[in-house]
Design an enzyme around this catalytic site. Sequence first.
Site, PDB file in Angstrom:
ATOM      1  N   GLY A 177      19.338  28.733  38.676  1.00 29.21           N
ATOM      2  CA  GLY A 177      19.617  27.439  39.278  1.00 29.21           C
ATOM      3  C   GLY A 177      20.927  26.845  38.801  1.00 29.21           C
ATOM      4  O   GLY A 177      21.649  26.187  39.564  1.00 29.21           O
ATOM      5  N   ASP A 178      21.270  27.074  37.525  1.00 30.20           N
ATOM      6  CA  ASP A 178      22.551  26.612  36.996  1.00 30.20           C
ATOM      7  C   ASP A 178      23.716  27.311  37.689  1.00 30.20           C
ATOM      8  O   ASP A 178      24.701  26.676  38.087  1.00 30.20           O
ATOM      9  CB  ASP A 178      22.635  26.879  35.493  1.00 30.20           C
ATOM     10  CG  ASP A 178      21.902  25.838  34.663  1.00 30.20           C
ATOM     11  OD1 ASP A 178      21.953  24.654  35.022  1.00 30.20           O
ATOM     12  OD2 ASP A 178      21.290  26.208  33.661  1.00 30.20           O
ATOM     13  N   SER A 179      23.613  28.627  37.791  1.00 35.17           N
ATOM     14  CA  SER A 179      24.704  29.382  38.402  1.00 35.17           C
ATOM     15  C   SER A 179      24.878  29.014  39.863  1.00 35.17           C
ATOM     16  O   SER A 179      26.007  28.886  40.354  1.00 35.17           O
ATOM     17  CB  SER A 179      24.453  30.883  38.251  1.00 35.17           C
ATOM     18  OG  SER A 179      24.465  31.256  36.883  1.00 35.17           O
ATOM     19  N   GLY A 182      26.603  25.666  39.959  1.00 30.00           N
ATOM     20  CA  GLY A 182      28.016  25.812  39.651  1.00 30.00           C
ATOM     21  C   GLY A 182      28.807  26.418  40.793  1.00 30.00           C
ATOM     22  O   GLY A 182      29.950  26.020  41.062  1.00 30.00           O
ATOM     23  N   LEU A 209      21.656  20.937  41.334  1.00 26.17           N
ATOM     24  CA  LEU A 209      21.012  22.221  41.094  1.00 26.17           C
ATOM     25  C   LEU A 209      19.831  22.430  42.034  1.00 26.17           C
ATOM     26  O   LEU A 209      19.618  23.530  42.556  1.00 26.17           O
ATOM     27  CB  LEU A 209      20.525  22.308  39.644  1.00 26.17           C
ATOM     28  CG  LEU A 209      21.510  22.744  38.566  1.00 26.17           C
ATOM     29  CD1 LEU A 209      22.715  21.814  38.490  1.00 26.17           C
ATOM     30  CD2 LEU A 209      20.822  22.828  37.199  1.00 26.17           C
TER      31      LEU A 209
END
Length: 417
Positions: A177-179, A182, A209
Site C-alpha cells: 500500500g505504501d509503494s 508513492g 494510500l
Amino acid sequence: MSTAATGAAGGVATGALSGIRVLELGTLIAGPYCGRLLGDMGADVIKIEAPDRPDPLRDWGQGGQKLFWRVHARNKRCISVDLRTDPGREIFLDLVRTADVVVESFRPGTLERWGIDYGVLSELNPRLILVRVSGYGQTGPYAARPGYASVAEGISGLRHLNGFPGEAPPRIALSLGDSLGGMFAFQGALAALYARERTGRGQVVDAALSEASLAIQESTVPDYHKTGHVRQASGTRLERVAPSNIYKSKDGRWVIIAANQDTLWMRLAAAMGRPELGTDPRYADHNARGDHQDELDEMIAAWAADHLADDLVAILNDFQVVTGPVNTVAEVMVDPQFRARELFVDHDDPSLGPDDEGYDPEPVKGVGVVPKLSDTAGGIRFGGASRPGAHTDEVLGEVLGYDAETLVRLHEAGTIA
C-alpha cells in the site's frame, strides 16, 4: 523550473527531471518512495529530517545491516532542520522559494499547525507543487487518522482479495500500500509539472494510500454495482480465467502457466501432446474453460509434474505459451533477463567512512531505475546518505548562500545538524 543541480553529493543529473528541485518531508516509505522516483529521473531531491528524530527507515534491514534506507534514500541529499522552530521554518521557506515540488507524508493538518500550509508556500512560490501523501487523503471523515499500508490495503478491499477462500487474508511480504501510494503520488507530481507548463501555476496533489490500493482493483466496483458480485479471494488463480495458475514441477519448483486466450490454449494443448484439446468444445473458448477450470488445472498439474522446471519452461516457450518460474530473490539476481537489462546496480554512500558503526561503506546492490528512457534516462547518482544531515552544510551553502559563520550559529542553536 529551478536551475537545480545535484551538488557535490552526486555530480550532475542528466535524467528527464534534471533541473527540478524537490523538498521531501516525512518518513518511512510512501512519501519517500515518491521522492525516490523523482530523484531516479534526475530531480535534485533534498530530504529534510528533524535533528532529533531522523527517519526510522535508517535502521531497517536484515542481519544487522541497515540496507532498506540505502536504496530508498538514493539520489537524495539529506539535511537536518528543525521545522518546529521559527529559524528552522525560515530555512525551509527559503528553500521553498527555490523549489519546484514539496513532497510531505505527515498526518493531515501537520503543515497547517506549523504555519507552512500550501497557502503560505504558494504565496512565496506560485509555481510550487505540493504533493501530500497520507493514509486517507486530506479530506473526509478518516483524514485525521494515522494510516499505514496494511490498513490501507484492508479498508480498500485489496487485502480481501488475497489468499485462499475461507482463510485469513494474508499480506504480501512488502509494504504494498505504501509503494502504490508513492507511485500514484509520483504520477500526480508529473501531471502537475506538465500542467504547470501550460498554466504557470502549481497545485496540490492529494494522494492517499487507501485510494491507491482501491484504484488498481480492475472491475471489482462495476461488477458489484451492476451485478452484486463480490469478488472473493481465489488462491493461486483468478476464477473463470483459465488456464492460468501455478503448477509444481518434478523438482518441486512452482511454474506459472498462463494460457487463458483461445490461441494460447491451443498452443498449450499442442505442447502437452494433446492438440485435440485445443478445439474440444469443453475448452474451446473463454467461458467454456471457465466452466471446466478445475478439470484443466488437474490435467495441466499432472503434465507439469512429469517435467523438471527448466525443461517445462523451455518446452512452453518453444510453443509460445506464456510461462515463467516463481523465483526467489536469489534466483532473480542471477536471472539472465534481469542481468541483461542491467537492473542490479551499485548504491554507493560517499558520506560513509570505515568507522561509521552499523553501516557498510561498500556499495550495495539494488534495483535500478524503472522504466528505462531512451534519451533522458535516469540513474543512481549515489545511494542514500546513512548519516543524518550529511549534506546540511552543502545544501544551505550552495542553494541559499549561507556562509560558514551562519552555519556555525545555526548548528550551535540546534536549528540544523
